[in-house]
Design a protein around this motif. Sequence first.
Motif, PDB file in Angstrom:
ATOM      1  N   ASP A 129       0.827  -1.203   0.000  1.00 44.85           N
ATOM      2  CA  ASP A 129       0.000   0.000   0.000  1.00 44.85           C
ATOM      3  C   ASP A 129       0.864   1.257   0.000  1.00 44.85           C
ATOM      4  O   ASP A 129       0.577   2.213  -0.707  1.00 44.85           O
ATOM      5  N   LEU A 130       1.936   1.227   0.792  1.00 41.47           N
ATOM      6  CA  LEU A 130       2.841   2.376   0.836  1.00 41.47           C
ATOM      7  C   LEU A 130       3.483   2.602  -0.529  1.00 41.47           C
ATOM      8  O   LEU A 130       3.563   3.739  -1.001  1.00 41.47           O
ATOM      9  N   ALA A 131       3.891   1.519  -1.185  1.00 42.00           N
ATOM     10  CA  ALA A 131       4.477   1.634  -2.521  1.00 42.00           C
ATOM     11  C   ALA A 131       3.464   2.235  -3.497  1.00 42.00           C
ATOM     12  O   ALA A 131       3.812   3.082  -4.325  1.00 42.00           O
ATOM     13  N   ALA A 132       2.205   1.814  -3.387  1.00 44.74           N
ATOM     14  CA  ALA A 132       1.158   2.366  -4.250  1.00 44.74           C
ATOM     15  C   ALA A 132       0.940   3.851  -3.973  1.00 44.74           C
ATOM     16  O   ALA A 132       0.748   4.639  -4.908  1.00 44.74           O
ATOM     17  N   ARG A 133       0.972   4.236  -2.704  1.00 44.63           N
ATOM     18  CA  ARG A 133       0.822   5.658  -2.348  1.00 44.63           C
ATOM     19  C   ARG A 133       1.945   6.493  -2.966  1.00 44.63           C
ATOM     20  O   ARG A 133       1.708   7.596  -3.459  1.00 44.63           O
ATOM     21  N   PHE A 134       3.170   5.974  -2.902  1.00 48.86           N
ATOM     22  CA  PHE A 134       4.302   6.687  -3.496  1.00 48.86           C
ATOM     23  C   PHE A 134       4.120   6.805  -5.006  1.00 48.86           C
ATOM     24  O   PHE A 134       4.391   7.866  -5.586  1.00 48.86           O
ATOM     25  N   GLN A 135       3.670   5.730  -5.641  1.00 46.42           N
ATOM     26  CA  GLN A 135       3.446   5.738  -7.083  1.00 46.42           C
ATOM     27  C   GLN A 135       2.392   6.782  -7.445  1.00 46.42           C
ATOM     28  O   GLN A 135       2.592   7.589  -8.351  1.00 46.42           O
ATOM     29  N   GLN A 136       1.270   6.780  -6.715  1.00 47.00           N
ATOM     30  CA  GLN A 136       0.188   7.736  -6.979  1.00 47.00           C
ATOM     31  C   GLN A 136       0.623   9.172  -6.703  1.00 47.00           C
ATOM     32  O   GLN A 136       0.135  10.094  -7.343  1.00 47.00           O
TER      33      GLN A 136
END
Length: 136
Positions: free
Chosen positions: A44-51
């Motif tokens: 989820d953290l990786a997705a937040r960074f991507q977004q």
Amino acid sequence: MGLLDSVIGALGQGGQGGGGQAALLQAVIGMLAGQGGQGGGLADLAARFQQGGLGDVMNSWVGTGQNLPVSADQLGGVLGDDLIAHLSRSTGMSGGDLLGQLAQVLPQVVDHVTPNGQLPQGGLDVASVLGQLLRR
């Protein structure tokens, strides 16, 4: 000695003399493991960074090369107010102090829990991660 080493040292001493730092590391590990309402885990953290347009930063922490830096302001934008408020309550730190310390500790912890350059499958085992960090 780096901030992560100081935090780990505080944990090894039962958090004495570094309660805020020990609480910070515990909150980070909890967030990366998706425990206690502290976020949805490392994926989820990786997705937040991507977004948030910082996918390259997260990829550098996960990968085996040099870790790119992140600022407290960038982290604030990626994590969002709700997660920052939760982490602030968990650590007893103000939002600004929390983000400043997280900007130093988070890249190192993510790097440590992804030694093979990829996100762990099935999430993080918190006890295992803390044990590995304390053995450093």
